[in-house]
Enzyme design. Structure first.
Site, PDB file in Angstrom:
ATOM      1  N   ARG A   1      -1.602  12.842   2.290  1.00 41.84           N
ATOM      2  CA  ARG A   1      -1.159  11.527   2.088  1.00 41.84           C
ATOM      3  C   ARG A   1      -1.739  11.077   0.974  1.00 41.84           C
ATOM      4  O   ARG A   1      -2.952  10.342   1.117  1.00 41.84           O
ATOM      5  CB  ARG A   1      -1.314  10.736   3.448  1.00 41.84           C
ATOM      6  CG  ARG A   1      -0.814   9.240   3.338  1.00 41.84           C
ATOM      7  CD  ARG A   1      -0.934   8.532   4.547  1.00 41.84           C
ATOM      8  NE  ARG A   1      -0.433   7.112   4.696  1.00 41.84           N
ATOM      9  CZ  ARG A   1      -1.144   6.256   4.180  1.00 41.84           C
ATOM     10  NH1 ARG A   1      -2.476   6.097   3.705  1.00 41.84           N
ATOM     11  NH2 ARG A   1      -0.670   4.886   4.369  1.00 41.84           N
TER      12      ARG A   1
ATOM     13  N   SER B   1       6.988   8.149  12.144  1.00 38.92           N
ATOM     14  CA  SER B   1       6.106   6.980  12.706  1.00 38.92           C
ATOM     15  C   SER B   1       6.867   5.943  13.546  1.00 38.92           C
ATOM     16  O   SER B   1       8.010   5.556  13.077  1.00 38.92           O
ATOM     17  CB  SER B   1       5.406   6.173  11.485  1.00 38.92           C
ATOM     18  OG  SER B   1       4.729   6.975  10.728  1.00 38.92           O
TER      19      SER B   1
ATOM     20  N   LYS C   1      -3.820   1.272   5.879  1.00 35.37           N
ATOM     21  CA  LYS C   1      -2.445   1.266   5.627  1.00 35.37           C
ATOM     22  C   LYS C   1      -2.025  -0.266   5.117  1.00 35.37           C
ATOM     23  O   LYS C   1      -2.042  -1.152   6.067  1.00 35.37           O
ATOM     24  CB  LYS C   1      -1.358   1.739   6.718  1.00 35.37           C
ATOM     25  CG  LYS C   1      -0.066   1.759   6.130  1.00 35.37           C
ATOM     26  CD  LYS C   1       0.550   2.793   7.430  1.00 35.37           C
ATOM     27  CE  LYS C   1       1.982   2.452   7.339  1.00 35.37           C
ATOM     28  NZ  LYS C   1       2.727   2.796   6.457  1.00 35.37           N
TER      29      LYS C   1
HETATM   30  C1  TPS Z   1       0.870  10.886  12.459  1.00 28.54           C
HETATM   31  N1  TPS Z   1      -0.061   5.151   9.472  1.00 28.54           N
HETATM   32  C2  TPS Z   1       0.298   4.249  10.662  1.00 28.54           C
HETATM   33  S1  TPS Z   1      -1.410   3.377  10.687  1.00 28.54           S
HETATM   34  C3  TPS Z   1      -1.983   4.480   9.529  1.00 28.54           C
HETATM   35  C4  TPS Z   1      -0.941   5.263   8.828  1.00 28.54           C
HETATM   36  C5  TPS Z   1      -1.123   6.187   7.648  1.00 28.54           C
HETATM   37  C6  TPS Z   1      -3.302   4.382   8.709  1.00 28.54           C
HETATM   38  C7  TPS Z   1      -4.421   4.721   9.829  1.00 28.54           C
HETATM   39  O1  TPS Z   1      -5.681   4.932   9.025  1.00 28.54           O
HETATM   40  N2  TPS Z   1       1.312   8.510  12.289  1.00 28.54           N
HETATM   41  C8  TPS Z   1       0.930   9.562  11.503  1.00 28.54           C
HETATM   42  N3  TPS Z   1       1.208   9.646  10.227  1.00 28.54           N
HETATM   43  C9  TPS Z   1       0.917   8.474   9.559  1.00 28.54           C
HETATM   44  N4  TPS Z   1       1.028   8.752   7.981  1.00 28.54           N
HETATM   45  C10 TPS Z   1       1.283   7.466  10.132  1.00 28.54           C
HETATM   46  C11 TPS Z   1       1.559   7.358  11.454  1.00 28.54           C
HETATM   47  C12 TPS Z   1       1.448   5.979   9.279  1.00 28.54           C
HETATM   48  P1  TPS Z   1      -7.315   4.603   9.908  1.00 28.54           P
HETATM   49  O2  TPS Z   1      -7.291   5.903  10.784  1.00 28.54           O
HETATM   50  O3  TPS Z   1      -8.291   4.303   8.705  1.00 28.54           O
HETATM   51  O4  TPS Z   1      -6.830   3.129  10.439  1.00 28.54           O
END
Ligand code: TPS
Length: 218
Positions: A43, A115, A144
């Site tokens: 990503r 998502s 995010k």
């Molecule tokens: C499997 N997304 C939702 S919250 C987030 C992201 C990238 C940030 C988490 O960061 N589910 C999947 N892939 C995705 N890209 C998303 C959802 C979207 P941290 O762990 O630092 O809080």
């Protein structure tokens, strides 16, 4: 592909791009693989994100590491990149094309994740043929920029209460302290960015997360 193989691949799903790392992304991914991650999502987003050939080159290096260790390599959003690299799948959000369109573009045998932030979105993703759901944000996240309001584990509980069995990972602010609550709510695994990518000791933190998900306390 709602089978045990998909569920086990989701146990500890690490997501990362160069902007999430303070060290060399290849080193971070390799240490995370050694620590026990089961799936990887590339990503490359946010301020300072690589574009063009630089993005492709990094993706290729990370894909190579995943291949060597039999870790599925998923691309966030970018279907063209996924096709160019013959990635194992794509993860899309609610603002992207639907899962059925993405699957048609990718061809047979690829993983498509979506998502979702509400039961309705989960049902639509299932109707569109999604392989798994990323449910969240479970806890507050700073990773995010356009994240939806925090859901806690209630969305996962709600989905399971209705009898829906699609594989689910919780995401958003998850670390080794709260991961087991996400699994207890009915998720098959957890997905994290910063808990691993910014860890001072990536191997230690990913091993600890893996143990938390597997229900083994240290
Ligand atoms: C499997 N997304 C939702 S919250 C987030 C992201 C990238 C940030 C988490 O960061 N589910 C999947 N892939 C995705 N890209 C998303 C959802 C979207 P941290 O762990 O630092 O809080």
């Amino acid at each position: 592909m709602w089978n045990e193989e998909m569920r086990s691949k989701l146990q500890l799903y690490f997501i990362m791009g160069s902007t999430n790392c303070k060290q060399d992304p290849e080193k971070v991914l390799l240490d995370a693989i050694d620590g026990g991650i089961t799936m990887f999502q590339f990503r490359e987003k946010g301020e300072g994100a690589l574009t063009g050939t630089e993005k492709i080159n990094l993706a290729q290096k990370l894909q190579h590491l995943c291949k060597e260790h039999a870790i599925p390599f998923i691309v966030n959003d970018d279907i063209e990149l996924a096709l160019a690299l013959n990635a194992d799948g794509v993860h899309i959000g609610q603002d992207d094309e639907d899962a059925s369109t993405v699957r048609k573009k990718l061809g047979e045998g690829k993983i498509v994740g979506v998502s979702a932030h509400a039961l309705m979105e989960v049902k639509k993703a299932i109707a569109d043929g999604a392989d798994y759901i990323g449910a969240g944000p479970i806890y507050p996240t700073r990773t995010k920029a356009d994240a939806e309001p925090v859901k806690g584990t209630s969305l996962i509980e709600e989905v399971r209460k209705t009898g829906i069995r699609i594989p689910i990972v919780g995401i958003g602010g998850i670390n080794e302290g709260n991961a087991s609550a996400v699994i207890d709510a009915g998720a098959d695994g957890v997905s994290v960015i910063t808990a691993i990518s910014l860890a001072a000791d990536v191997f230690e933190r990913s091993s600890a997360l893996k143990k938390a998900v597997a229900g083994i306390s240290e």
